[in-house]
Write an enzyme that holds these catalytic residues in place. Structure first.
Site, mmCIF file in Angstrom:
data_model
loop_
_atom_site.group_PDB
_atom_site.id
_atom_site.type_symbol
_atom_site.label_atom_id
_atom_site.label_comp_id
_atom_site.label_asym_id
_atom_site.label_seq_id
_atom_site.Cartn_x
_atom_site.Cartn_y
_atom_site.Cartn_z
ATOM 1 C CE LYS A 52 -1.927 1.920 4.202
ATOM 2 N NZ LYS A 52 -1.578 3.243 4.038
ATOM 3 C CG ASN A 53 2.616 2.744 3.652
ATOM 4 O OD1 ASN A 53 1.322 2.897 3.227
ATOM 5 N ND2 ASN A 53 3.029 2.511 4.746
ATOM 6 N NE ARG A 72 -0.328 13.538 7.346
ATOM 7 C CZ ARG A 72 1.015 13.802 7.051
ATOM 8 N NH1 ARG A 72 1.794 12.892 6.449
ATOM 9 N NH2 ARG A 72 1.248 15.103 7.147
ATOM 10 C CG ASP A 77 -4.087 5.927 9.255
ATOM 11 O OD1 ASP A 77 -5.010 5.709 8.517
ATOM 12 O OD2 ASP A 77 -3.066 5.283 9.094
ATOM 13 C CG ASP A 92 2.731 1.492 9.261
ATOM 14 O OD1 ASP A 92 2.552 2.210 10.016
ATOM 15 O OD2 ASP A 92 2.975 1.654 8.110
#
Ligand code: UD1
Length: 448
Positions: free
Chosen positions: A44-45, A116, A140, A329
């Site tokens: 995802k990141n 974000r 978040d 995370d």
């Protein structure tokens, strides 16, 4: 249970709401050991930044190994509104972004507020369009997360900033120029924005004390494939020689080390046996070492690794730090593990001050956790007991599901749209491993 709202389309998952966010919960029943194989999708990141990077070159770029998660759909809508055509094929894990010669420059609040990472379009937009209007982000609920390093770095490259009516307005009408930049802290988002701006700046930009996450290396590799000239990948100094223009490419997203680490922690907490495919142990060294201290055995496989556990975990101390330190995370998942471990532990959170909001929810399941500033003290309990709890962010959400998997009775995790932001096919995969989890409508469940 199959989700009846799946396939309706991202903008209206519950009939009549017109909302991007599911109002759904997970019902988790504790007591089952997880066993089997899962495949980890692209990170995802990483993918969200790769999508922003595609904006730097006119024409169709193709990104593969794209995870089927809510955040990708939000980012797809954002780049569409900037003028790109997006063809997202979730079943194939592929995404084509066809970028026009002239880009728009506005990132609207309704999208930025939900995610974000939308701020990642700031660098590409200033670099290509010479102007960017980006709504100030939400995302978040894990702390204040400033933008000062993004702004100061871009100012050094010649951009000017003002904020007006909730928007950050950046301008560089004559283009950006190379600069020497020192980051106060190795911020992931600031490193990415500055690199994406520097690739089209005139001259050389040297950025010191950059973040070194595998997702940043992935982004720099895609940029270099597009024709950028970035050196120092994976080190704490990046040197970027600006080029006149970039070309579109096809690029595979790096595997999601946080998803891989989450499945590994799930094997540990349920005394399970999970083989995790398309995963790199090298991206998770500290986290896997902590799991070994907790009692698991780890074996490298052809395409990933296998995690086995046959006992109650032992408590492990954790300190979160920028990569290659222990990832923030994975912090909630390891607090959940420590909550049922033998012994006491201390977890120190150095990145996001509000990440311990999750602890209040965990204590509703009977966990013995006390926080003081950025430390959490955990006294492991043999048993947790199921209760309704609320996911406060994506990682807190999976941490609560983990606790629910070993709690007595059932745990209802509310606000699971947070989990959908980062974990593709989550309930299917968990069910495939033998976990008991259903997606439910909490209102219907409450009135039944
Ligand atoms: C990214 C990840 C997130 C991960 C985090 C740290 C994405 C979409 N998100 O978030 O999952 O937890 O890296 O590994 O990739 N800060 C400032 N000023 C700045 C920039 C950051 O004060 O200009 C602070 C933030 O408030 C925060 C800390 O630095 O406390 C870390 O932020 P950063 O590394 O930028 O994380 P993100 O890119 O937001």
């Amino acid at each position: 249970m199959a989700n009846p709202t799946r396939g309706v389309g991202w903008a209206g998952r519950r009939a009549g709401t017109g909302s991007i966010i599911d109002v759904e919960a997970f019902l988790v029943t504790g007591g089952n050991r997880l066993e089997g194989t899962v495949e980890v999708p692209g990170a995802k990141n990483s993918v969200l930044k790769l999508m922003a990077a595609a904006l730097l070159a006119p024409g169709p770029s193709v990104i593969t190994h794209v995870p089927d998660i809510l955040d990708v759909r939000i980012m797809a809508e954002l780049v569409r509104r900037l003028g790109a055509e997006v063809d997202y094929r979730p079943a194939q894990g592929e995404l084509t972004i066809d970028v026009p010669a002239e880009l728009g420059h506005k990132a609207d609040y309704d999208l930025v507020r939900k995610m974000r990472a939308s701020i990642a379009v700031l660098g590409p937009l200033i670099a290509r369009a010479g102007v960017a209007d980006v709504a100030l982000p939400g995302g978040d609920a894990i702390g204040s997360r400033g933008l000062d390093m993004h702004i100061e770095g871009l100012e050094r490259m010649g951009a000017t900033f003002e904020s007006s009516h909730g928007f950050l307005i950046a301008k560089a009408p004559g283009g950006l120029h190379g600069a020497q930049i020192w980051l106060d802290f190795p911020s992931v988002g600031a490193t990415e924005n500055l690199v994406m701006a520097a690739v089209l700046a005139k001259g050389t930009t040297v950025i010191d004390n950059v973040a070194r996450e595998p997702e940043i290396v992935d982004l720099c590799e895609m940029l270099n494939q597009m024709g950028a000239r970035i050196e120092g990948l994976g080190s704490s100094t990046l040197t970027v020689d600006g080029v006149e223009g970039l070309h579109p490419v096809r690029h595979a997203t790096v595997s999601d080390r946080i998803v891989a680490g989450t499945w590994a922690a799930m094997a540990a907490i349920t005394a399970g046996d999970i083989t995790i495919d398309y995963a790199h142990t090298g991206h998770l060294e500290i986290a896997l070492d902590k799991l070994v201290s907790a009692g698991v055995s780890i074996e490298q496989t052809a395409n990933g690794f296998r995690v086995r556990m046959d006992r109650r975990p032992k408590a492990v101390d954790i300190v979160t730090l920028p990569y290659p330190g222990f990832p923030t995370d994975l912090q909630p998942q390891f607090i959940a593990l420590n909550a049922v471990a033998e012994g006491v532990s201390m977890v120190t959170e150095n990145l996001f001050e509000a990440r311990f909001r999750f602890v209040n929810e965990l204590t509703r399941l009977g966990a013995n956790v006390r926080t003081d500033g950025h430390h959490a003290f955990i006294k492991g309990r043999k048993r947790l007991s199921g209760a309704p709890v609320e996911a406060t962010d994506v990682r807190a959400g999976v941490g609560l599901v983990m606790a629910g998997l070993v709690a007595e009775g059932t745990t209802t995790v509310l606000d699971v749209h947070h989990i959908d932001r980062g974990y593709a096919r989550f309930t299917d995969l968990l069910t495939g491993l033998g976990g008991k989890i259903e997606r439910i409508d909490p209102d219907v469940a409450a009135s039944a």
